[in-house]
Design a protein around this motif. Structure first.
Motif, PDB file in Angstrom:
ATOM      1  N   MET A 139     -63.209 -79.077 -66.879  1.00 55.28           N
ATOM      2  CA  MET A 139     -61.923 -79.557 -66.402  1.00 55.28           C
ATOM      3  C   MET A 139     -61.195 -78.411 -65.699  1.00 55.28           C
ATOM      4  N   ASN A 140     -60.421 -78.741 -64.721  1.00 58.50           N
ATOM      5  CA  ASN A 140     -59.564 -77.773 -64.052  1.00 58.50           C
ATOM      6  C   ASN A 140     -58.155 -77.908 -64.604  1.00 58.50           C
ATOM      7  N   CYS A 141     -57.507 -76.789 -64.820  1.00 58.40           N
ATOM      8  CA  CYS A 141     -56.137 -76.789 -65.322  1.00 58.40           C
ATOM      9  C   CYS A 141     -55.258 -76.002 -64.366  1.00 58.40           C
ATOM     10  N   ILE A 142     -54.030 -76.491 -64.179  1.00 61.46           N
ATOM     11  CA  ILE A 142     -53.085 -75.745 -63.360  1.00 61.46           C
ATOM     12  C   ILE A 142     -51.756 -75.678 -64.086  1.00 61.46           C
ATOM     13  N   GLN A 143     -50.950 -74.758 -63.652  1.00 62.75           N
ATOM     14  CA  GLN A 143     -49.659 -74.524 -64.272  1.00 62.75           C
ATOM     15  C   GLN A 143     -48.717 -75.702 -64.028  1.00 62.75           C
ATOM     16  N   GLU A 144     -48.002 -76.080 -65.080  1.00 63.65           N
ATOM     17  CA  GLU A 144     -47.028 -77.168 -64.963  1.00 63.65           C
ATOM     18  C   GLU A 144     -45.961 -76.796 -63.940  1.00 63.65           C
ATOM     19  N   GLY A 145     -45.543 -77.760 -63.161  1.00 63.32           N
ATOM     20  CA  GLY A 145     -44.503 -77.528 -62.169  1.00 63.32           C
ATOM     21  C   GLY A 145     -45.032 -77.323 -60.764  1.00 63.32           C
ATOM     22  N   LEU A 146     -46.347 -77.153 -60.608  1.00 61.67           N
ATOM     23  CA  LEU A 146     -46.914 -76.947 -59.277  1.00 61.67           C
ATOM     24  C   LEU A 146     -47.110 -78.255 -58.518  1.00 61.67           C
ATOM     25  N   ILE A 147     -47.230 -79.352 -59.246  1.00 60.81           N
ATOM     26  CA  ILE A 147     -47.443 -80.657 -58.626  1.00 60.81           C
ATOM     27  C   ILE A 147     -46.253 -81.553 -58.958  1.00 60.81           C
ATOM     28  N   PRO A 148     -45.707 -82.254 -57.964  1.00 63.67           N
ATOM     29  CA  PRO A 148     -44.592 -83.178 -58.243  1.00 63.67           C
ATOM     30  C   PRO A 148     -44.996 -84.263 -59.246  1.00 63.67           C
ATOM     31  N   THR A 149     -44.059 -84.668 -60.086  1.00 66.65           N
ATOM     32  CA  THR A 149     -44.346 -85.614 -61.176  1.00 66.65           C
ATOM     33  C   THR A 149     -44.893 -86.950 -60.691  1.00 66.65           C
ATOM     34  N   LYS A 150     -44.617 -87.341 -59.461  1.00 67.42           N
ATOM     35  CA  LYS A 150     -45.105 -88.645 -58.984  1.00 67.42           C
ATOM     36  C   LYS A 150     -46.633 -88.687 -58.858  1.00 67.42           C
ATOM     37  N   TYR A 151     -47.300 -87.523 -58.913  1.00 63.81           N
ATOM     38  CA  TYR A 151     -48.753 -87.473 -58.766  1.00 63.81           C
ATOM     39  C   TYR A 151     -49.517 -87.411 -60.084  1.00 63.81           C
ATOM     40  N   PHE A 152     -48.830 -87.272 -61.225  1.00 71.45           N
ATOM     41  CA  PHE A 152     -49.581 -87.190 -62.469  1.00 71.45           C
ATOM     42  C   PHE A 152     -49.149 -88.254 -63.463  1.00 71.45           C
ATOM     43  N   GLU A 153     -49.986 -88.430 -64.500  1.00 71.01           N
ATOM     44  CA  GLU A 153     -49.721 -89.438 -65.518  1.00 71.01           C
ATOM     45  C   GLU A 153     -49.946 -88.841 -66.901  1.00 71.01           C
ATOM     46  N   LYS A 154     -49.334 -89.437 -67.909  1.00 67.01           N
ATOM     47  CA  LYS A 154     -49.487 -88.973 -69.288  1.00 67.01           C
ATOM     48  C   LYS A 154     -50.931 -89.124 -69.731  1.00 67.01           C
ATOM     49  N   THR A 155     -51.374 -88.225 -70.619  1.00 68.51           N
ATOM     50  CA  THR A 155     -52.729 -88.314 -71.169  1.00 68.51           C
ATOM     51  C   THR A 155     -52.741 -87.828 -72.609  1.00 68.51           C
ATOM     52  N   LYS A 156     -53.746 -88.276 -73.338  1.00 72.51           N
ATOM     53  CA  LYS A 156     -53.945 -87.819 -74.717  1.00 72.51           C
ATOM     54  C   LYS A 156     -55.255 -87.042 -74.821  1.00 72.51           C
ATOM     55  N   GLN A 157     -55.797 -86.636 -73.659  1.00 68.26           N
ATOM     56  CA  GLN A 157     -57.041 -85.875 -73.654  1.00 68.26           C
ATOM     57  C   GLN A 157     -56.838 -84.532 -74.353  1.00 68.26           C
ATOM     58  N   ASN A 158     -57.917 -84.022 -74.924  1.00 64.80           N
ATOM     59  CA  ASN A 158     -57.890 -82.726 -75.594  1.00 64.80           C
ATOM     60  C   ASN A 158     -58.822 -81.766 -74.880  1.00 64.80           C
ATOM     61  N   LEU A 159     -58.362 -80.543 -74.691  1.00 67.84           N
ATOM     62  CA  LEU A 159     -59.182 -79.484 -74.129  1.00 67.84           C
ATOM     63  C   LEU A 159     -59.055 -78.263 -75.014  1.00 67.84           C
ATOM     64  N   SER A 160     -60.068 -77.404 -74.959  1.00 71.77           N
ATOM     65  CA  SER A 160     -59.987 -76.147 -75.704  1.00 71.77           C
ATOM     66  C   SER A 160     -60.526 -75.024 -74.836  1.00 71.77           C
ATOM     67  N   THR A 161     -60.111 -73.807 -75.170  1.00 75.94           N
ATOM     68  CA  THR A 161     -60.573 -72.632 -74.437  1.00 75.94           C
ATOM     69  C   THR A 161     -61.988 -72.303 -74.874  1.00 75.94           C
ATOM     70  N   THR A 162     -62.612 -71.347 -74.200  1.00 75.07           N
ATOM     71  CA  THR A 162     -63.986 -70.978 -74.552  1.00 75.07           C
ATOM     72  C   THR A 162     -64.083 -70.396 -75.951  1.00 75.07           C
ATOM     73  N   ASN A 163     -62.981 -69.879 -76.474  1.00 73.88           N
ATOM     74  CA  ASN A 163     -63.031 -69.330 -77.835  1.00 73.88           C
ATOM     75  C   ASN A 163     -62.574 -70.345 -78.885  1.00 73.88           C
ATOM     76  N   GLY A 164     -62.406 -71.616 -78.480  1.00 72.52           N
ATOM     77  CA  GLY A 164     -62.132 -72.673 -79.442  1.00 72.52           C
ATOM     78  C   GLY A 164     -60.672 -72.990 -79.676  1.00 72.52           C
ATOM     79  N   GLU A 165     -59.760 -72.291 -79.035  1.00 71.05           N
ATOM     80  CA  GLU A 165     -58.335 -72.578 -79.226  1.00 71.05           C
ATOM     81  C   GLU A 165     -57.946 -73.812 -78.429  1.00 71.05           C
ATOM     82  N   ASN A 166     -57.103 -74.672 -79.028  1.00 71.69           N
ATOM     83  CA  ASN A 166     -56.670 -75.892 -78.359  1.00 71.69           C
ATOM     84  C   ASN A 166     -55.672 -75.590 -77.258  1.00 71.69           C
ATOM     85  N   LEU A 167     -55.804 -76.336 -76.147  1.00 73.59           N
ATOM     86  CA  LEU A 167     -54.834 -76.254 -75.066  1.00 73.59           C
ATOM     87  C   LEU A 167     -53.895 -77.448 -75.174  1.00 73.59           C
ATOM     88  N   LYS A 168     -52.634 -77.237 -74.883  1.00 78.68           N
ATOM     89  CA  LYS A 168     -51.662 -78.321 -74.918  1.00 78.68           C
ATOM     90  C   LYS A 168     -51.733 -79.062 -73.579  1.00 78.68           C
TER      91      LYS A 168
END
Length: 111
Positions: free
Chosen positions: A1-30
């Motif tokens: 998955m690709n991740c980008i910093q919040e605020g770079l894309i206007p809100t009209k282009y994204f939607e809520k999700t409940k997907q889970n991602l984690s870093t390579t060392n196992g820490e959860n990403l919000k």
């Protein structure tokens, strides 16, 4: 998955999700939102998502991500200067280091 910093894309282009991602060392990403249809454009070249998968091989430098597409060198510049973090261990890394030290000590005593 690709991740980008919040605020770079206007809100009209994204939607809520409940997907889970984690870093390579196992820490959860919000993860709260996702963008389902993305096109990256630079110097007349248009790339559909997933961005990093398509531009392989690439190099990450201080100024941004560099690659060569259709025999043309491209720089995807970072919006901000990269932040270098202090070398701190996550709980996962600390556990791994402790596990290795325990095994080394065990092997030392078995000699």
């Amino acid at each position: 998955m690709n991740c980008i910093q919040e605020g770079l894309i206007p809100t009209k282009y994204f939607e809520k999700t409940k997907q889970n991602l984690s870093t390579t060392n196992g820490e959860n990403l919000k993860i709260e939102f996702k963008v389902t249809s993305v096109h990256i454009c630079d110097e007349g070249i248009y790339i559909r998502q997933p961005f990093l998968e398509i531009i392989k091989p690439f190099k990450i430098k201080t100024e941004g991500i560099t690659t060569k597409i259709f025999q043309q060198k491209i720089l995807f510049a970072f919006n901000e200067k990269p932040i270098t973090k202090d070398k701190t261990f996550s709980l996962f890394e600390e556990h791994s280091v402790n596990l290795i030290k325990t095994k080394e000590n065990h092997l030392y005593f078995m000699k």
